[in-house]
Scaffold this motif. Structure first.
Motif, PDB file in Angstrom:
ATOM      1  N   THR A  29       0.173   7.784   1.548  1.00 21.49           N
ATOM      2  CA  THR A  29      -0.187   7.018   0.216  1.00 21.49           C
ATOM      3  C   THR A  29       0.911   7.011  -0.621  1.00 21.49           C
ATOM      4  O   THR A  29       1.408   5.934  -1.200  1.00 21.49           O
ATOM      5  N   TYR A  30       1.476   8.281  -0.786  1.00 21.31           N
ATOM      6  CA  TYR A  30       2.588   8.345  -1.627  1.00 21.31           C
ATOM      7  C   TYR A  30       3.807   7.484  -1.096  1.00 21.31           C
ATOM      8  O   TYR A  30       4.445   6.992  -1.926  1.00 21.31           O
ATOM      9  N   GLN A  31       4.044   7.690   0.064  1.00 20.31           N
ATOM     10  CA  GLN A  31       5.030   7.057   0.904  1.00 20.31           C
ATOM     11  C   GLN A  31       5.111   5.585   0.568  1.00 20.31           C
ATOM     12  O   GLN A  31       6.129   5.022   0.344  1.00 20.31           O
ATOM     13  N   ARG A  32       3.632   5.060   0.769  1.00 17.59           N
ATOM     14  CA  ARG A  32       3.664   3.514   0.563  1.00 17.59           C
ATOM     15  C   ARG A  32       3.891   3.164  -1.079  1.00 17.59           C
ATOM     16  O   ARG A  32       4.377   2.233  -1.315  1.00 17.59           O
ATOM     17  N   TYR A  33       3.822   4.060  -1.986  1.00 15.21           N
ATOM     18  CA  TYR A  33       3.835   3.834  -3.390  1.00 15.21           C
ATOM     19  C   TYR A  33       5.521   3.841  -3.493  1.00 15.21           C
ATOM     20  O   TYR A  33       5.930   2.667  -4.092  1.00 15.21           O
ATOM     21  N   GLU A  34       6.171   4.436  -3.038  1.00 19.43           N
ATOM     22  CA  GLU A  34       7.599   4.626  -3.025  1.00 19.43           C
ATOM     23  C   GLU A  34       8.227   3.420  -2.241  1.00 19.43           C
ATOM     24  O   GLU A  34       9.138   3.267  -2.750  1.00 19.43           O
ATOM     25  N   SER A  35       7.795   3.141  -1.309  1.00 21.12           N
ATOM     26  CA  SER A  35       8.276   2.016  -0.482  1.00 21.12           C
ATOM     27  C   SER A  35       7.898   0.652  -1.051  1.00 21.12           C
ATOM     28  O   SER A  35       8.627  -0.244  -0.793  1.00 21.12           O
ATOM     29  N   GLY A  36       7.015   0.541  -1.882  1.00 18.58           N
ATOM     30  CA  GLY A  36       6.640  -0.491  -2.445  1.00 18.58           C
ATOM     31  C   GLY A  36       5.452  -1.301  -1.741  1.00 18.58           C
ATOM     32  O   GLY A  36       5.077  -2.362  -1.908  1.00 18.58           O
ATOM     33  N   GLU A  37       5.024  -0.775  -0.623  1.00 19.94           N
ATOM     34  CA  GLU A  37       4.080  -1.119   0.320  1.00 19.94           C
ATOM     35  C   GLU A  37       2.616  -1.400  -0.417  1.00 19.94           C
ATOM     36  O   GLU A  37       1.726  -2.131   0.032  1.00 19.94           O
ATOM     37  N   ARG A  38       2.363  -0.420  -1.475  1.00 19.35           N
ATOM     38  CA  ARG A  38       1.040  -0.382  -1.991  1.00 19.35           C
ATOM     39  C   ARG A  38       1.358  -0.039  -3.854  1.00 19.35           C
ATOM     40  O   ARG A  38       2.334   0.624  -3.862  1.00 19.35           O
ATOM     41  N   LEU A  39       0.413  -0.523  -4.422  1.00 21.33           N
ATOM     42  CA  LEU A  39       0.387  -0.282  -6.003  1.00 21.33           C
ATOM     43  C   LEU A  39      -0.653   0.968  -6.281  1.00 21.33           C
ATOM     44  O   LEU A  39      -1.930   0.821  -5.505  1.00 21.33           O
ATOM     45  N   SER A  40      -0.363   1.860  -6.890  1.00 23.86           N
ATOM     46  CA  SER A  40      -1.364   2.816  -7.280  1.00 23.86           C
ATOM     47  C   SER A  40      -2.185   2.227  -8.502  1.00 23.86           C
ATOM     48  O   SER A  40      -2.208   1.108  -9.082  1.00 23.86           O
TER      49      SER A  40
END
Length: 62
Positions: A29-40
């Motif tokens: 989940t954190y990786q997705r935040y960092e990559s811009g794939e997901r918003l927190s």
């Protein structure tokens, strides 16, 4: 978003795993935040900002 999170995390000398554990979220989940794939969500954004000693706006909106 992704560049600010990664930049601040590295400045603090933290790994993605460390930030994820402190924020009580999965590493992926954190990786997705960092990559811009997901918003927190707002609460998670506040927690991550606190871990990185940054303002939410700086990490997620600028």
């Amino acid at each position: 978003m992704k560049n600010k999170l990664k930049e601040k995390r590295k400045e603090k000398g933290l790994s993605q795993v460390e930030v994820a554990k402190k924020a009580k979220i999965s590493e992926r989940t954190y990786q997705r935040y960092e990559s811009g794939e997901r918003l927190s969500d707002v609460l998670t954004a506040l927690i991550i900002a606190d871990i990185l000693n940054s303002a939410v706006e700086e990490l997620f909106f600028l």
